[in-house]
Design a protein around this motif. Sequence first.
Motif, PDB file in Angstrom:
ATOM      1  N   ARG A 121       9.026  -0.233   6.338  1.00  0.00           N
ATOM      2  CA  ARG A 121       8.660   1.091   6.810  1.00  0.00           C
ATOM      3  C   ARG A 121       7.184   1.114   7.161  1.00  0.00           C
ATOM      4  N   LYS A 122       6.902   1.203   8.475  1.00  0.00           N
ATOM      5  CA  LYS A 122       5.522   1.213   8.969  1.00  0.00           C
ATOM      6  C   LYS A 122       4.747  -0.019   8.490  1.00  0.00           C
ATOM      7  N   ASN A 123       5.478  -1.143   8.315  1.00  0.00           N
ATOM      8  CA  ASN A 123       4.851  -2.368   7.827  1.00  0.00           C
ATOM      9  C   ASN A 123       4.137  -2.159   6.495  1.00  0.00           C
ATOM     10  N   GLU A 124       4.676  -1.292   5.667  1.00  0.00           N
ATOM     11  CA  GLU A 124       4.044  -0.980   4.391  1.00  0.00           C
ATOM     12  C   GLU A 124       4.153  -2.153   3.436  1.00  0.00           C
ATOM     13  N   ILE A 125       3.079  -2.419   2.724  1.00  0.00           N
ATOM     14  CA  ILE A 125       3.054  -3.457   1.693  1.00  0.00           C
ATOM     15  C   ILE A 125       2.797  -2.765   0.361  1.00  0.00           C
ATOM     16  N   SER A 126       3.803  -2.735  -0.488  1.00  0.00           N
ATOM     17  CA  SER A 126       3.617  -2.092  -1.794  1.00  0.00           C
ATOM     18  C   SER A 126       3.001  -3.096  -2.766  1.00  0.00           C
ATOM     19  N   VAL A 127       1.951  -2.668  -3.431  1.00  0.00           N
ATOM     20  CA  VAL A 127       1.226  -3.547  -4.349  1.00  0.00           C
ATOM     21  C   VAL A 127       1.144  -2.894  -5.714  1.00  0.00           C
TER      22      VAL A 127
ATOM     23  N   GLN B 241       0.068   9.013 -13.926  1.00  0.00           N
ATOM     24  CA  GLN B 241      -0.795   9.985 -13.227  1.00  0.00           C
ATOM     25  C   GLN B 241      -0.617   9.770 -11.732  1.00  0.00           C
ATOM     26  N   GLN B 242      -0.142  10.797 -11.028  1.00  0.00           N
ATOM     27  CA  GLN B 242       0.009  10.705  -9.575  1.00  0.00           C
ATOM     28  C   GLN B 242      -1.309  11.088  -8.933  1.00  0.00           C
ATOM     29  N   VAL B 243      -1.943  10.149  -8.262  1.00  0.00           N
ATOM     30  CA  VAL B 243      -3.249  10.388  -7.646  1.00  0.00           C
ATOM     31  C   VAL B 243      -3.089  11.096  -6.311  1.00  0.00           C
ATOM     32  N   ASP B 244      -2.216  10.582  -5.466  1.00  0.00           N
ATOM     33  CA  ASP B 244      -1.878  11.223  -4.195  1.00  0.00           C
ATOM     34  C   ASP B 244      -0.514  10.717  -3.755  1.00  0.00           C
ATOM     35  N   ARG B 245      -0.179  10.951  -2.506  1.00  0.00           N
ATOM     36  CA  ARG B 245       1.164  10.597  -2.019  1.00  0.00           C
ATOM     37  C   ARG B 245       1.490   9.121  -2.215  1.00  0.00           C
ATOM     38  N   ASN B 246       0.503   8.251  -2.009  1.00  0.00           N
ATOM     39  CA  ASN B 246       0.746   6.812  -2.072  1.00  0.00           C
ATOM     40  C   ASN B 246       0.333   6.165  -3.388  1.00  0.00           C
ATOM     41  N   ALA B 247      -0.531   6.820  -4.147  1.00  0.00           N
ATOM     42  CA  ALA B 247      -1.161   6.150  -5.282  1.00  0.00           C
ATOM     43  C   ALA B 247      -0.805   6.796  -6.611  1.00  0.00           C
ATOM     44  N   SER B 248      -0.483   5.942  -7.588  1.00  0.00           N
ATOM     45  CA  SER B 248      -0.261   6.414  -8.949  1.00  0.00           C
ATOM     46  C   SER B 248      -0.888   5.429  -9.931  1.00  0.00           C
ATOM     47  N   ILE B 249      -1.224   5.945 -11.105  1.00  0.00           N
ATOM     48  CA  ILE B 249      -1.802   5.133 -12.172  1.00  0.00           C
ATOM     49  C   ILE B 249      -0.871   5.231 -13.368  1.00  0.00           C
TER      50      ILE B 249
ATOM     51  N   HIS C  26      -6.270   0.460  -0.272  1.00  0.00           N
ATOM     52  CA  HIS C  26      -4.885   0.109   0.048  1.00  0.00           C
ATOM     53  C   HIS C  26      -3.988   1.334   0.031  1.00  0.00           C
ATOM     54  N   SER C  27      -4.259   2.267  -0.871  1.00  0.00           N
ATOM     55  CA  SER C  27      -3.394   3.443  -0.999  1.00  0.00           C
ATOM     56  C   SER C  27      -3.540   4.421   0.160  1.00  0.00           C
ATOM     57  N   LYS C  28      -4.524   4.217   1.039  1.00  0.00           N
ATOM     58  CA  LYS C  28      -4.651   5.096   2.208  1.00  0.00           C
ATOM     59  C   LYS C  28      -3.440   4.979   3.123  1.00  0.00           C
ATOM     60  N   ASN C  29      -2.858   3.779   3.186  1.00  0.00           N
ATOM     61  CA  ASN C  29      -1.740   3.568   4.106  1.00  0.00           C
ATOM     62  C   ASN C  29      -0.537   2.865   3.485  1.00  0.00           C
ATOM     63  N   HIS C  30      -0.628   2.519   2.194  1.00  0.00           N
ATOM     64  CA  HIS C  30       0.440   1.752   1.561  1.00  0.00           C
ATOM     65  C   HIS C  30       0.699   2.277   0.151  1.00  0.00           C
ATOM     66  N   LYS C  31       1.921   2.088  -0.320  1.00  0.00           N
ATOM     67  CA  LYS C  31       2.245   2.471  -1.682  1.00  0.00           C
ATOM     68  C   LYS C  31       1.503   1.579  -2.654  1.00  0.00           C
ATOM     69  N   SER C  32       0.784   2.196  -3.597  1.00  0.00           N
ATOM     70  CA  SER C  32      -0.049   1.449  -4.535  1.00  0.00           C
ATOM     71  C   SER C  32       0.102   2.034  -5.935  1.00  0.00           C
ATOM     72  N   THR C  33       0.314   1.159  -6.885  1.00  0.00           N
ATOM     73  CA  THR C  33       0.376   1.579  -8.282  1.00  0.00           C
ATOM     74  C   THR C  33      -0.604   0.737  -9.076  1.00  0.00           C
ATOM     75  N   PHE C  34      -1.397   1.411  -9.903  1.00  0.00           N
ATOM     76  CA  PHE C  34      -2.327   0.665 -10.768  1.00  0.00           C
ATOM     77  C   PHE C  34      -1.788   0.717 -12.185  1.00  0.00           C
ATOM     78  N   LEU C  35      -1.528  -0.469 -12.748  1.00  0.00           N
ATOM     79  CA  LEU C  35      -0.991  -0.589 -14.104  1.00  0.00           C
ATOM     80  C   LEU C  35      -2.102  -1.035 -15.039  1.00  0.00           C
ATOM     81  N   GLN C  36      -2.366  -0.235 -16.062  1.00  0.00           N
ATOM     82  CA  GLN C  36      -3.368  -0.600 -17.044  1.00  0.00           C
ATOM     83  C   GLN C  36      -2.795  -0.418 -18.447  1.00  0.00           C
ATOM     84  N   TYR C  37      -3.537  -0.891 -19.431  1.00  0.00           N
ATOM     85  CA  TYR C  37      -3.071  -0.964 -20.809  1.00  0.00           C
ATOM     86  C   TYR C  37      -3.746   0.116 -21.644  1.00  0.00           C
ATOM     87  N   TYR C  38      -3.202   0.378 -22.829  1.00  0.00           N
ATOM     88  CA  TYR C  38      -3.856   1.254 -23.806  1.00  0.00           C
ATOM     89  C   TYR C  38      -4.935   0.424 -24.516  1.00  0.00           C
TER      90      TYR C  38
END
Length: 372
Positions: A4-10, A66-74, A36-48
Amino acid sequence: MNQRKNEISVAYIGRLNPDEILSGPEKTAKRIFAEHSKNHKSTFLQYYFDGRKYGLWKKLWGKETQQVDRNASIITTGLFRLYGILKELKPDIIHIITFERFAVAALLYAKMNSVKVIYNEHGVITHENLKLKNVKMSHRLKDKFCEKRFLTSADKLVFPSETALDTAESYFRVDETKAVILPNGIDEHFKLTGRKRISQGKLKAVFIYKNEFSRTGLELLSASLFELKTDLELYIISGEEMELKLGNNIKLNWVKFIPCQELAEFYWDKDIFLSLNSYDTFSISTAEAMASGLIPIITEQTGIERYICSGINGFVIDDGNPESLSTLIGGISEMSPEKRQSLSASAARIYELISWEEVYQMYLELYREVLA
């Protein structure tokens, strides 16, 4: 790869610092994730990470999103939840963008599901633990085990400089066909707009003392400036003040750590930036100072050396020769304003090469390459 739109999910894995006083690895993680999240699905995974704040259950099984915006979540995750979260996300790429031991669990998911892994080796943890830090033996062993797994299991290894790659190869067997040299970037705040203000009278120099990595630089600074004959106003940015023996010609100012935008303003009337450590895989601070028009003086061991042509946009010195620094500062002091302005303008051009927008495009090409 998602078509979809050459999206690269990272799925980025590491540590995401919400503040703006950031280390080089933290800044890289935060900026590349944002770009990356400006145009692609991006998730940031971090630890406690904070053991004083979070109990064992959270560190093993917790999950907060935490949903940051349409493409980005933490997502903050416990160790045993990481595999399941990745299975839900189904990322095209797992990018371990800062060294964190918990990310080793992601290597199992990647192997079981044929997902490509990229690992950023900002600094060689094994070397830093052995030579620069006071770390317990148990932590050293765990760090070395994880670092070796990342270096041997990842499909691509990102180093900020040849210096970092060479240091890694002195401890581990690194497959150079996997290695890619990508620089750290520069925030737009630091982009020089208009003519740099050149000091009249005393030169103004800046040195940043961040942590134990800066100790060798501070030692060289002290040894070099004790006999300095040139008037110099020295600003040391640090979280603490220390006793320093400096010459009578030096006016010393201690400055607390400054957020990015304020730091760019602080640089406006400064002349020289000193990066003097015996080990520094890139020095994002030097790049930012250069973009602001400061003339860099760095040691040969600083990974950003490849962007500096000595005498054109800065100077490179031998860290084993303290006299070379004092001589060089004296020479800059005697330069004409026109010559100093030329050095300043040439230094500032680094922004055109490695703004975060430019650096992100390098990462995007790397993502496309590993998925091809």
